[in-house]
Motif scaffolding. Structure first.
Motif, PDB file in Angstrom:
ATOM      1  N   GLN A 256       0.611  -1.243  -0.029  1.00  0.00           N
ATOM      2  CA  GLN A 256      -0.103   0.044   0.066  1.00  0.00           C
ATOM      3  C   GLN A 256       1.030   1.234  -0.114  1.00  0.00           C
ATOM      4  O   GLN A 256       2.234   1.188   0.626  1.00  0.00           O
ATOM      5  CB  GLN A 256      -0.994  -0.038   1.204  1.00  0.00           C
ATOM      6  CG  GLN A 256      -0.301   0.111   2.654  1.00  0.00           C
ATOM      7  CD  GLN A 256      -1.324   0.104   3.680  1.00  0.00           C
ATOM      8  OE1 GLN A 256      -2.098  -0.656   3.669  1.00  0.00           O
ATOM      9  NE2 GLN A 256      -1.057   0.967   4.746  1.00  0.00           N
ATOM     10  N   ALA A 257       0.373   2.361  -0.574  1.00  0.00           N
ATOM     11  CA  ALA A 257       1.220   3.720  -0.629  1.00  0.00           C
ATOM     12  C   ALA A 257       0.266   4.768  -0.533  1.00  0.00           C
ATOM     13  O   ALA A 257      -0.919   4.745  -0.910  1.00  0.00           O
ATOM     14  CB  ALA A 257       1.978   3.466  -1.673  1.00  0.00           C
ATOM     15  N   ASP A 258       0.920   6.020  -0.217  1.00  0.00           N
ATOM     16  CA  ASP A 258       0.408   7.279  -0.124  1.00  0.00           C
ATOM     17  C   ASP A 258       1.351   8.040  -0.569  1.00  0.00           C
ATOM     18  O   ASP A 258       2.615   8.093  -0.204  1.00  0.00           O
ATOM     19  CB  ASP A 258      -0.157   7.574   1.098  1.00  0.00           C
ATOM     20  CG  ASP A 258      -1.292   6.783   1.520  1.00  0.00           C
ATOM     21  OD1 ASP A 258      -2.422   7.283   1.208  1.00  0.00           O
ATOM     22  OD2 ASP A 258      -1.254   5.719   2.408  1.00  0.00           O
ATOM     23  N   VAL A 259       0.972   9.083  -1.510  1.00  0.00           N
ATOM     24  CA  VAL A 259       2.026   9.991  -1.961  1.00  0.00           C
ATOM     25  C   VAL A 259       1.467  11.529  -2.087  1.00  0.00           C
ATOM     26  O   VAL A 259       0.239  11.565  -2.607  1.00  0.00           O
ATOM     27  CB  VAL A 259       2.642   9.564  -3.486  1.00  0.00           C
ATOM     28  CG1 VAL A 259       3.439  10.844  -4.091  1.00  0.00           C
ATOM     29  CG2 VAL A 259       3.511   8.349  -3.374  1.00  0.00           C
ATOM     30  N   ALA A 260       1.992  12.414  -1.790  1.00  0.00           N
ATOM     31  CA  ALA A 260       1.300  13.865  -1.978  1.00  0.00           C
ATOM     32  C   ALA A 260       2.437  14.829  -2.475  1.00  0.00           C
ATOM     33  O   ALA A 260       3.690  14.735  -1.908  1.00  0.00           O
ATOM     34  CB  ALA A 260       0.892  14.310  -0.795  1.00  0.00           C
ATOM     35  N   LEU A 261       2.426  15.210  -3.681  1.00  0.00           N
ATOM     36  CA  LEU A 261       3.220  16.110  -4.310  1.00  0.00           C
ATOM     37  C   LEU A 261       2.930  17.656  -4.081  1.00  0.00           C
ATOM     38  O   LEU A 261       1.865  18.202  -4.321  1.00  0.00           O
ATOM     39  CB  LEU A 261       3.549  15.914  -5.745  1.00  0.00           C
ATOM     40  CG  LEU A 261       3.884  14.704  -6.209  1.00  0.00           C
ATOM     41  CD1 LEU A 261       4.087  14.519  -7.709  1.00  0.00           C
ATOM     42  CD2 LEU A 261       4.869  14.084  -5.595  1.00  0.00           C
ATOM     43  N   ARG A 262       3.778  18.181  -3.463  1.00  0.00           N
ATOM     44  CA  ARG A 262       3.628  19.825  -3.028  1.00  0.00           C
ATOM     45  C   ARG A 262       4.676  20.711  -3.459  1.00  0.00           C
ATOM     46  O   ARG A 262       5.637  20.185  -3.508  1.00  0.00           O
ATOM     47  CB  ARG A 262       2.876  19.894  -1.559  1.00  0.00           C
ATOM     48  CG  ARG A 262       1.956  19.067  -1.149  1.00  0.00           C
ATOM     49  CD  ARG A 262       0.614  19.722  -1.626  1.00  0.00           C
ATOM     50  NE  ARG A 262      -0.488  18.756  -1.055  1.00  0.00           N
ATOM     51  CZ  ARG A 262      -1.150  17.774  -1.777  1.00  0.00           C
ATOM     52  NH1 ARG A 262      -0.474  17.423  -2.812  1.00  0.00           N
ATOM     53  NH2 ARG A 262      -2.010  17.218  -1.380  1.00  0.00           N
ATOM     54  N   GLY A 263       4.367  22.021  -3.898  1.00  0.00           N
ATOM     55  CA  GLY A 263       5.259  22.900  -4.030  1.00  0.00           C
ATOM     56  C   GLY A 263       5.752  23.288  -5.227  1.00  0.00           C
ATOM     57  O   GLY A 263       5.497  22.047  -6.198  1.00  0.00           O
ATOM     58  N   ILE A 264       6.378  24.146  -5.661  1.00  0.00           N
ATOM     59  CA  ILE A 264       6.604  24.445  -7.240  1.00  0.00           C
ATOM     60  C   ILE A 264       7.718  23.594  -7.694  1.00  0.00           C
ATOM     61  O   ILE A 264       7.949  23.573  -8.760  1.00  0.00           O
ATOM     62  CB  ILE A 264       7.149  26.202  -7.115  1.00  0.00           C
ATOM     63  CG1 ILE A 264       8.415  26.035  -6.515  1.00  0.00           C
ATOM     64  CG2 ILE A 264       6.054  27.005  -6.818  1.00  0.00           C
ATOM     65  CD1 ILE A 264       8.991  27.896  -6.549  1.00  0.00           C
ATOM     66  N   ALA A 265       8.315  22.842  -6.948  1.00  0.00           N
ATOM     67  CA  ALA A 265       9.526  21.733  -7.367  1.00  0.00           C
ATOM     68  C   ALA A 265       8.794  20.748  -8.412  1.00  0.00           C
ATOM     69  O   ALA A 265       9.488  20.393  -9.566  1.00  0.00           O
ATOM     70  CB  ALA A 265       9.924  21.011  -6.328  1.00  0.00           C
ATOM     71  N   TYR A 266       7.379  20.477  -8.206  1.00  0.00           N
ATOM     72  CA  TYR A 266       6.959  19.479  -8.952  1.00  0.00           C
ATOM     73  C   TYR A 266       6.061  20.238 -10.301  1.00  0.00           C
ATOM     74  O   TYR A 266       5.512  19.563 -10.923  1.00  0.00           O
ATOM     75  CB  TYR A 266       5.864  18.729  -8.260  1.00  0.00           C
ATOM     76  CG  TYR A 266       6.673  17.874  -7.410  1.00  0.00           C
ATOM     77  CD1 TYR A 266       7.365  16.627  -7.613  1.00  0.00           C
ATOM     78  CD2 TYR A 266       6.784  18.307  -5.823  1.00  0.00           C
ATOM     79  CE1 TYR A 266       8.189  15.930  -6.938  1.00  0.00           C
ATOM     80  CE2 TYR A 266       7.546  17.484  -5.208  1.00  0.00           C
ATOM     81  CZ  TYR A 266       8.091  16.304  -5.630  1.00  0.00           C
ATOM     82  OH  TYR A 266       9.039  15.379  -4.741  1.00  0.00           O
ATOM     83  N   GLY A 267       6.327  21.560 -10.378  1.00  0.00           N
ATOM     84  CA  GLY A 267       5.819  22.115 -11.501  1.00  0.00           C
ATOM     85  C   GLY A 267       3.955  21.990 -11.639  1.00  0.00           C
ATOM     86  O   GLY A 267       3.336  22.116 -10.682  1.00  0.00           O
ATOM     87  N   PRO A 268       3.567  21.848 -12.887  1.00  0.00           N
ATOM     88  CA  PRO A 268       2.226  21.692 -12.960  1.00  0.00           C
ATOM     89  C   PRO A 268       1.569  20.406 -12.031  1.00  0.00           C
ATOM     90  O   PRO A 268       0.468  20.338 -11.942  1.00  0.00           O
ATOM     91  CB  PRO A 268       2.251  21.181 -14.337  1.00  0.00           C
ATOM     92  CG  PRO A 268       3.112  22.069 -15.016  1.00  0.00           C
ATOM     93  CD  PRO A 268       4.481  21.712 -14.084  1.00  0.00           C
ATOM     94  N   ALA A 269       2.649  19.418 -11.833  1.00  0.00           N
ATOM     95  CA  ALA A 269       1.877  18.403 -10.945  1.00  0.00           C
ATOM     96  C   ALA A 269       1.734  18.830  -9.517  1.00  0.00           C
ATOM     97  O   ALA A 269       1.429  17.924  -8.586  1.00  0.00           O
ATOM     98  CB  ALA A 269       3.174  17.239 -10.871  1.00  0.00           C
ATOM     99  N   THR A 270       2.200  19.963  -8.953  1.00  0.00           N
ATOM    100  CA  THR A 270       2.030  20.378  -7.639  1.00  0.00           C
ATOM    101  C   THR A 270       0.372  20.362  -7.170  1.00  0.00           C
ATOM    102  O   THR A 270      -0.434  20.669  -7.956  1.00  0.00           O
ATOM    103  CB  THR A 270       2.479  21.793  -7.267  1.00  0.00           C
ATOM    104  OG1 THR A 270       2.201  21.980  -5.873  1.00  0.00           O
ATOM    105  CG2 THR A 270       1.434  22.625  -8.203  1.00  0.00           C
TER     106      THR A 270
END
Length: 496
Positions: A256-270
């Motif tokens: 099982q897994a949980d992922v959250a991408l936040r911040g401008i480092a991830y560009g449009p994927a934030t």
């Protein structure tokens, strides 16, 4: 005359090697998938607890521009490595002098990272700064982006009209040469229209992503991956003296897994968030071992298969709403945990000393996490039908660990180990920016009674420097001079 080291006199020297040896930093490797509990003589049982803590800190990337490999030291990233612990259990019994059975439990793969503070991996809510960073400097603010989007859209419309006009003239041209000329101009104008429209859409996506980032102000990037594994083993000893053993059995694994991408480092994927629900699937293990008890020699080669999982996944991708789609979707994701090969070796050096070696190989280049919605959106930037994975690795893992155990008294022994882990590449995913490690460890084992023993050990880890990258291969961070430690305790029972 060749020396004989009776195994009974060396038993106490088989100390806490496997207690704190589970700290593999490459890929998602954690437990090292140890099977040595099954290789013990007679009836054997163990329970092992391991605690691992690391200091993984660095800086984000202050560079804004088109060069994906460029790096300029930015803001401080405090320790992202969350401490974690896990258990390992093993039971083994001899049916007779030929057949043995065993069952092992461990937590083979995992990840735990959490970004906080003021850096590019935490949503800060500054709309204009986010637009500037996510667009790669193509727009300095939301207002500037709106103005440029209008200009680009108007240019695309004009180019489209010109393309239609040239195409009409090609249809009415009086000579083949004239028709070909108008057709060529129509194609060039159409290409220009598509380019300008793409640039406008890209700026629009940057604004949409910046607004999504503002909506999650204060939230940081984080990841948690958990696995559990239960292995059943049947072994058969061969040869006149039963020196050889072949063994194998089924493996049940949950992921099982949980992922959250936040911040401008991830560009449009934030703002992207995913939850992968727990799933259970099956693989297998097979191995062969050779032992020579009179010199405490034991060598074992163990192969574990890949395990294919089909899991339920829930994804939230704010950018998709700006593209006209549903930003919240449920689907299925296929994840294959990697195969592995372990080689374990020990031999007596003298009556009170034991030498050990462990080698492990895991092909992390075969592993990837490819969420469907994330992957589908990524195809807009790759321009192909393959898209991008959320997590992948560029190199395979090699782990080597050498140890020496010394019996100090009939009940007490101490151990020392040194190790090296190759890591899985540099740059590596920003969700785990470490390139392997060097390690040094100490341990001790004390026989409480003839059958019961307790072991304890610790290991210091020098993590390899690494740059973090996002799936587009853009460098977003730099981590160096980091370290960590692992502690473990084991309670074991053995009756021969």
């Amino acid at each position: 005359m060749r020396a004989t080291f009776h195994l009974k006199t060396l038993t106490v020297a088989i100390a806490a090697f496997s207690v704190a040896s589970a700290a593999s930093a490459a890929g998602l490797d954690r437990s090292g998938q140890d099977v040595t509990a099954f290789l013990q003589d007679g009836l054997y049982a163990e329970a092992v607890y391991t605690y691992i803590d690391g200091d993984v800190s660095g800086h984000d990337n202050a560079y804004i521009g088109p060069d994906k490999k460029a790096y300029e030291q930015g803001k401080k990233i405090d320790d992202i490595a969350e401490s974690y612990d896990f258990f390992r259990y093993g039971v083994k019994a001899d049916i007779n002098d030929t057949f043995s059975v065993g069952i092992l439990y461990d937590e083979p793969f995992g990840a735990a990272a959490d970004y906080s503070g003021d850096n590019n991996f935490v949503a800060r809510g500054d709309l204009d700064a986010s637009v500037n960073a996510i667009s790669g400097g193509k727009a300095s603010s939301a207002a500037d982006a709106g103005l440029k989007i209008g200009q680009l859209t108007a240019g695309a419309t004009q180019a489209g009209a010109a393309a239609a006009n040239f195409a009409a003239q090609a249809q009415t041209a009086t000579t083949p040469q004239a028709a070909a000329g108008f057709a060529e101009q129509a194609q060039a104008a159409q290409t220009q229209a598509q380019t300008l429209a793409g640039q406008a859409q890209s700026l629009g996506a940057a604004v949409a992503a910046a607004r999504a980032e503002a909506a999650t102000t204060g939230e940081g990037t984080n990841v948690e991956v958990r696995t559990e594994s239960v292995t059943g083993i049947l072994g058969m000893k061969l040869g006149e003296n039963k020196n050889f053993q072949v063994y194998g059995g089924p493996v049940m694994q949950q992921v099982q897994a949980d992922v959250a991408l936040r911040g401008i480092a991830y560009g449009p994927a934030t703002g992207y968030t995913t939850h992968i629900s727990s799933d259970q699937d099956y693989g297998w293990l097979a191995g062969v071992s050779y032992s020579k008890p009179e010199i405490a020699l034991l060598a074992a080669l163990t192969y574990r298969s890949e395990i294919d999982h089909s899991l339920n996944i829930d994804e939230t991708y704010p950018l998709v709403a700006a593209l006209g789609g549903d930003p919240v979707q449920g689907n299925k994701i296929d994840i294959t945990t990697p195969k592995s090969v372990n080689f374990d070796f020990q031999t007596g050096v003298n009556q009170t000393t034991l030498a050990t070696a462990k080698v492990r190989w895991v092909p992390w280049t075969d592993f990837a996490i490819v969420p469907p919605l994330y992957n589908e959106v990524s195809k807009r930037s790759t321009g192909d039908d393959k898209g991008l994975p959320l997590v992948s690795y560029d190199e395979d893992q090699w782990l080597v660990e050498l140890g020496l155990a010394k019996r100090l008294s009939p009940a007490l022994a101490v151990t020392g180990t040194v190790g090296w882990d190759s890591g899985a590449g540099d740059p590596v995913t920003s969700l785990g920016p470490i390139e392997g490690y060097y390690s040094a460890g100490l341990g001790a084992k004390y026989n409480l009674t003839e059958n019961w023993a307790v072991s304890a050990g610790g290991k210091y880890l020098w993590f390899g420097d690494a740059q973090g990258q996002i799936p587009t291969k853009t460098i977003v961070s730099d981590f160096d001079s980091n370290d960590g430690y692992a502690l473990g305790v084991k309670v074991s029972y053995q009756a021969k």
